[in-house]
Design an enzyme around this catalytic site. Structure first.
Site, PDB file in Angstrom:
ATOM      1  N   ASP A  44       0.840  -1.206   0.000  1.00  0.00           N
ATOM      2  CA  ASP A  44       0.000   0.000   0.000  1.00  0.00           C
ATOM      3  C   ASP A  44       0.877   1.259   0.000  1.00  0.00           C
ATOM      4  O   ASP A  44       0.382   2.375  -0.096  1.00  0.00           O
ATOM      5  CB  ASP A  44      -1.009  -0.007   1.151  1.00  0.00           C
ATOM      6  N   SER A  45       2.201   1.066   0.044  1.00  0.00           N
ATOM      7  CA  SER A  45       3.131   2.190  -0.171  1.00  0.00           C
ATOM      8  C   SER A  45       2.915   2.778  -1.559  1.00  0.00           C
ATOM      9  O   SER A  45       3.441   3.849  -1.869  1.00  0.00           O
ATOM     10  CB  SER A  45       4.579   1.731   0.005  1.00  0.00           C
ATOM     11  N   ASP A  83      -1.201  -6.288  -0.313  1.00  0.00           N
ATOM     12  CA  ASP A  83      -1.232  -5.629   0.989  1.00  0.00           C
ATOM     13  C   ASP A  83      -2.664  -5.217   1.316  1.00  0.00           C
ATOM     14  O   ASP A  83      -3.307  -4.517   0.529  1.00  0.00           O
ATOM     15  CB  ASP A  83      -0.360  -4.362   0.891  1.00  0.00           C
ATOM     16  N   LYS A 113      -0.972  -9.544   2.905  1.00  0.00           N
ATOM     17  CA  LYS A 113      -0.187  -9.038   4.036  1.00  0.00           C
ATOM     18  C   LYS A 113      -1.064  -8.116   4.859  1.00  0.00           C
ATOM     19  O   LYS A 113      -1.876  -7.386   4.305  1.00  0.00           O
ATOM     20  CB  LYS A 113       1.048  -8.270   3.550  1.00  0.00           C
ATOM     21  N   GLU A 115      -1.010  -5.615   8.682  1.00  0.00           N
ATOM     22  CA  GLU A 115      -0.177  -5.047   9.736  1.00  0.00           C
ATOM     23  C   GLU A 115      -0.706  -5.420  11.119  1.00  0.00           C
ATOM     24  O   GLU A 115      -1.923  -5.431  11.330  1.00  0.00           O
ATOM     25  CB  GLU A 115      -0.150  -3.510   9.608  1.00  0.00           C
ATOM     26  N   GLU A 181       9.406  -3.842  10.020  1.00  0.00           N
ATOM     27  CA  GLU A 181       9.737  -2.537   9.427  1.00  0.00           C
ATOM     28  C   GLU A 181      10.287  -1.586  10.486  1.00  0.00           C
ATOM     29  O   GLU A 181       9.727  -1.453  11.575  1.00  0.00           O
ATOM     30  CB  GLU A 181       8.481  -1.934   8.767  1.00  0.00           C
TER      31      GLU A 181
HETATM   32  O1  KIV Z   1       3.546  -1.088   1.592  1.00  0.00           O
HETATM   33  C1  KIV Z   1       4.696  -1.537   1.521  1.00  0.00           C
HETATM   34  O2  KIV Z   1       5.412  -1.360   0.511  1.00  0.00           O
HETATM   35  C2  KIV Z   1       5.197  -2.293   2.657  1.00  0.00           C
HETATM   36  C3  KIV Z   1       6.645  -2.629   2.667  1.00  0.00           C
HETATM   37  C4  KIV Z   1       7.420  -1.419   3.011  1.00  0.00           C
HETATM   38  C5  KIV Z   1       6.947  -3.756   3.556  1.00  0.00           C
HETATM   39  O3  KIV Z   1       4.456  -2.586   3.544  1.00  0.00           O
END
Ligand code: KIV
Length: 264
Positions: A44-45, A83, A113, A115, A181
């Protein structure tokens, strides 16, 4: 090369270090896949990195589904992890399961993924029981930025104990690997030694089993200052600007298109 699976990633524990990466579209996914990367995270980055959003918080399920489909289409061998964005798994387990299912069924992801550690362990267990492989994410949690900021973790005994507990909880719940992280290298090393699943670091030192990096950062596509933990391996932005300027000058000077680019 045989296609990677979450199970094969899990089996990398203790077999030496490995690299993983983020990608947000088919072109960059196919670059990483062709390089032989075993796991691509549609992080989600992509909100702050590719969409110029202020953080990961405004990223929605629909945005993530759209980008995950593109990454899936660009990638043959790597495991594709989607994510789960802010509020897609926090409201209820039922909604979380429906959203995780969309990533697998609709977008073609191999895993999701999410958090959080102790507070997400029962949800991770449910996902795994229902056939959805999970990459866990502990340490600094970008979706909690409004509550906790971006400070790195592991500076106090209390914080170390909390994150150790998170690591143990996600491993016990059945995650096939865990991202840590922005944490001190001592804490990440301790977790890597203790867990029997691969620990993948970003800003967490050199002792973890794997590393993950944002592809746009390492290729030098971004403007502005990079975090201390990023190594820039290319300067694509400068090269791309020069290429666009060359194209402008060729068009203005009448040298493009030339005969080789023209249907006679
Ligand atoms: O969103 C993302 O790219 C991430 C990575 C930094 C692990 O969660």
């Amino acid at each position: 090369m045989a296609a990677w699976t979450p199970k094969k990633i899990r089996a990398l524990k203790g077999k030496g270090k490995f690299a993983t990466i983020t990608a947000y579209d088919a072109i960059t996914a196919s670059i990483a896949d062709s390089a032989g990367i075993p796991l691509i995270l549609v992080g989600d980055s992509l909100g702050p990195t590719a969409l110029a959003l202020e953080s990961t918080v405004p990223v929605t399920m629909d945005i993530m589904i759209h980008h995950t489909k593109a990454v899936r289409r660009g990638c043959t061998n790597a495991v594709v992890v989607a994510d789960m964005p802010f509020l897609s798994y926090q409201i209820s387990d039922e909604e979380a399961m429906r959203n995780a299912g969309r990533f697998i069924q609709e977008a073609g992801a191999d895993a999701v993924k999410l958090e959080g550690g102790v507070c997400r362990a029962s949800l991770i267990e449910k996902f795994v029981e229902n056939g959805i492989p999970v990459m866990a994410h502990i340490g600094m949690l970008p979706q909690n930025v409004k509550q906790s900021g971006y400070a790195y973790k592991g500076r106090t005994e209390e914080e170390v104990e909390m994150i150790m507990a998170d690591a143990r909880a996600v491993a016990k719940a059945g995650a096939f690997c865990v991202v840590i992280e922005c944490a001190t290298s001592t804490l990440a090393a301790k977790i890597t030694e203790e867990l029997d699943i691969p620990v993948i670091g970003i800003g967490a030192g050199a002792a973890t089993d794997g590393q993950i990096i944002v592809m746009a950062d390492m290729l030098g596509f971004n403007q502005g200052k990079l975090p201390k933990f990023v190594k820039q391996y290319a300067n694509m932005r400068t090269e791309a600007i020069a290429a666009v300027q060359q194209y402008m000058s060729d068009v203005e000077g009448g040298t493009f298109p030339s005969s080789e680019h023209i249907y006679e």
